[in-house]
Design a protein around this motif. Structure first.
Motif, short mmCIF file in Angstrom:
data_model
loop_
_atom_site.label_atom_id
_atom_site.label_comp_id
_atom_site.label_asym_id
_atom_site.label_seq_id
_atom_site.Cartn_x
_atom_site.Cartn_y
_atom_site.Cartn_z
N GLU A 1 -80.99 46.49 52.53
CA GLU A 1 -82.14 45.59 52.61
C GLU A 1 -83.26 46.01 51.66
OE1 GLU A 1 -83.26 45.23 56.72
OE2 GLU A 1 -81.44 44.09 57.20
N ALA A 2 -83.47 47.31 51.48
CA ALA A 2 -84.50 47.77 50.54
C ALA A 2 -84.17 47.29 49.12
CB ALA A 2 -84.62 49.29 50.59
N TYR A 3 -82.90 47.40 48.73
CA TYR A 3 -82.49 46.90 47.41
C TYR A 3 -82.64 45.39 47.33
CZ TYR A 3 -80.63 51.27 45.58
OH TYR A 3 -80.51 52.54 45.09
N TYR A 4 -82.13 44.69 48.32
CA TYR A 4 -82.14 43.23 48.28
C TYR A 4 -83.57 42.68 48.25
CZ TYR A 4 -80.15 38.60 48.77
OH TYR A 4 -79.76 37.31 48.53
N LYS A 5 -84.43 43.24 49.09
CA LYS A 5 -85.82 42.77 49.11
C LYS A 5 -86.54 43.08 47.81
CE LYS A 5 -86.05 42.52 54.06
NZ LYS A 5 -86.52 43.07 55.30
N SER A 6 -86.17 44.17 47.16
CA SER A 6 -86.73 44.48 45.84
C SER A 6 -86.35 43.40 44.84
CB SER A 6 -86.23 45.83 45.34
OG SER A 6 -86.68 46.87 46.17
N LEU A 7 -85.10 42.99 44.87
CA LEU A 7 -84.63 41.93 43.98
C LEU A 7 -85.34 40.62 44.26
CD1 LEU A 7 -80.91 42.99 44.08
CD2 LEU A 7 -82.31 42.89 42.00
N GLN A 8 -85.54 40.30 45.53
CA GLN A 8 -86.27 39.09 45.88
C GLN A 8 -87.69 39.10 45.34
OE1 GLN A 8 -85.58 39.25 50.17
NE2 GLN A 8 -84.38 37.35 50.03
N LEU A 9 -88.37 40.24 45.50
CA LEU A 9 -89.74 40.35 44.97
C LEU A 9 -89.76 40.19 43.46
CD1 LEU A 9 -91.37 43.27 47.00
CD2 LEU A 9 -92.15 40.89 46.87
N ALA A 10 -88.80 40.78 42.79
CA ALA A 10 -88.73 40.64 41.34
C ALA A 10 -88.57 39.18 40.95
CB ALA A 10 -87.58 41.49 40.78
N MET A 11 -87.69 38.47 41.62
CA MET A 11 -87.47 37.07 41.31
C MET A 11 -88.73 36.24 41.61
SD MET A 11 -84.49 34.45 42.57
CE MET A 11 -85.21 34.12 44.17
N GLU A 12 -89.35 36.49 42.76
CA GLU A 12 -90.56 35.75 43.13
C GLU A 12 -91.68 35.95 42.10
OE1 GLU A 12 -91.51 37.19 47.04
OE2 GLU A 12 -89.68 36.32 47.89
N ASN A 13 -91.65 37.09 41.42
CA ASN A 13 -92.67 37.39 40.43
C ASN A 13 -92.19 37.15 38.99
OD1 ASN A 13 -95.23 38.66 41.77
ND2 ASN A 13 -93.47 39.27 42.98
N LYS A 14 -91.13 36.38 38.89
CA LYS A 14 -90.59 35.91 37.61
C LYS A 14 -90.13 37.03 36.68
CE LYS A 14 -93.23 31.60 37.86
NZ LYS A 14 -92.78 31.37 39.18
N CYS A 15 -89.66 38.12 37.26
CA CYS A 15 -89.11 39.22 36.46
C CYS A 15 -87.70 38.86 36.01
CB CYS A 15 -89.06 40.51 37.27
SG CYS A 15 -90.68 41.12 37.76
N LYS A 16 -87.41 39.16 34.77
CA LYS A 16 -86.07 38.92 34.24
C LYS A 16 -85.21 40.18 34.28
CE LYS A 16 -87.13 35.13 31.09
NZ LYS A 16 -88.34 34.59 31.54
N SER A 17 -85.86 41.35 34.53
CA SER A 17 -85.13 42.61 34.59
C SER A 17 -85.83 43.56 35.55
CB SER A 17 -85.03 43.23 33.19
OG SER A 17 -86.34 43.42 32.65
N ILE A 18 -85.03 44.45 36.11
CA ILE A 18 -85.54 45.40 37.10
C ILE A 18 -84.77 46.71 36.96
CG2 ILE A 18 -83.97 44.48 38.87
CD1 ILE A 18 -86.10 45.10 40.97
N GLY A 19 -85.47 47.81 37.10
CA GLY A 19 -84.84 49.13 37.02
C GLY A 19 -84.96 49.84 38.36
N PHE A 20 -83.83 50.30 38.86
CA PHE A 20 -83.78 51.00 40.15
C PHE A 20 -83.44 52.48 39.97
CE2 PHE A 20 -82.56 46.73 41.69
CZ PHE A 20 -83.32 46.65 42.86
N PRO A 21 -84.06 53.33 40.77
CA PRO A 21 -83.51 54.67 40.95
C PRO A 21 -82.47 54.58 42.06
CG PRO A 21 -85.50 54.48 42.23
CD PRO A 21 -85.30 53.16 41.50
N LEU A 22 -81.79 55.64 42.36
CA LEU A 22 -80.86 55.64 43.49
C LEU A 22 -81.67 56.00 44.74
CD1 LEU A 22 -77.95 54.94 43.94
CD2 LEU A 22 -77.35 57.31 43.55
N ILE A 23 -82.16 54.96 45.40
CA ILE A 23 -83.09 55.08 46.53
C ILE A 23 -82.47 55.92 47.66
CG2 ILE A 23 -84.36 53.77 48.30
CD1 ILE A 23 -84.36 51.41 46.28
N SER A 24 -83.30 56.76 48.24
CA SER A 24 -83.00 57.58 49.43
C SER A 24 -82.13 58.80 49.19
CB SER A 24 -82.39 56.75 50.58
OG SER A 24 -83.38 55.95 51.19
#
Length: 144
Positions: free
Chosen positions: A96-119
């Motif tokens: 859910e942390a990953y998925y919600k991050s992707l949703q926020l990125a899309m809502e804010n019109k981001c075309k790319s996102i960089g993740f660390p390996l969370i947790s």
């Protein structure tokens, strides 16, 4: 966001619209990835923005400006679970942390996102299991 690319690079060196911070529920500056992101963005400004938000539940995410990060417009603060042996819904919370991050990125019109390996740092989540949840969330997001 229609493809997954895995790169080994410092999170603050990525050329993405948003970077994800492996955050804690209080959104305080921490060590590891969190500390690196705060220092690169400008600790004072980012701390002030996080204090205005106040809190983020485990398994969720919030967004702030990226301040002094060189390429990113936003920092998405995702709170993954502490590893408790897999008996506290850690897999669902990390997904859910990953998925919600992707949703926020899309809502804010981001075309790319960089993740660390969370947790996987001080929260102790097993690396192989964390990869599985990260990829699973990204793949599901792309087909939704």
């Amino acid at each position: 966001m229609s493809k997954i690319e895995i790169v080994s690079n410092g999170i603050t060196n990525l050329h993405t619209d948003a970077v994800v911070n492996a955050a804690n529920e209080g959104l305080w500056e921490g060590g590891g990835v969190c500390g690196i992101i705060f220092r690169a963005a400008g600790s004072r400004e980012l701390t002030k923005a996080c204090q205005a938000i106040g809190h983020c539940d485990t398994g969720s995410a919030v967004i702030t400006p990226a301040f002094a990060l060189k390429d990113a417009k936003y920092i998405i603060h995702a709170v993954g679970p502490r590893w408790e042996g897999g008996i506290q819904n850690e897999d669902r919370l990390l997904y859910e942390a990953y998925y919600k991050s992707l949703q926020l990125a899309m809502e804010n019109k981001c075309k790319s996102i960089g993740f660390p390996l969370i947790s996987t740092g001080i929260f102790g989540y097993p690396v192989k299991d964390a990869w599985f949840q990260a990829i699973k969330a990204c793949k599901k997001f792309m087909i939704d």
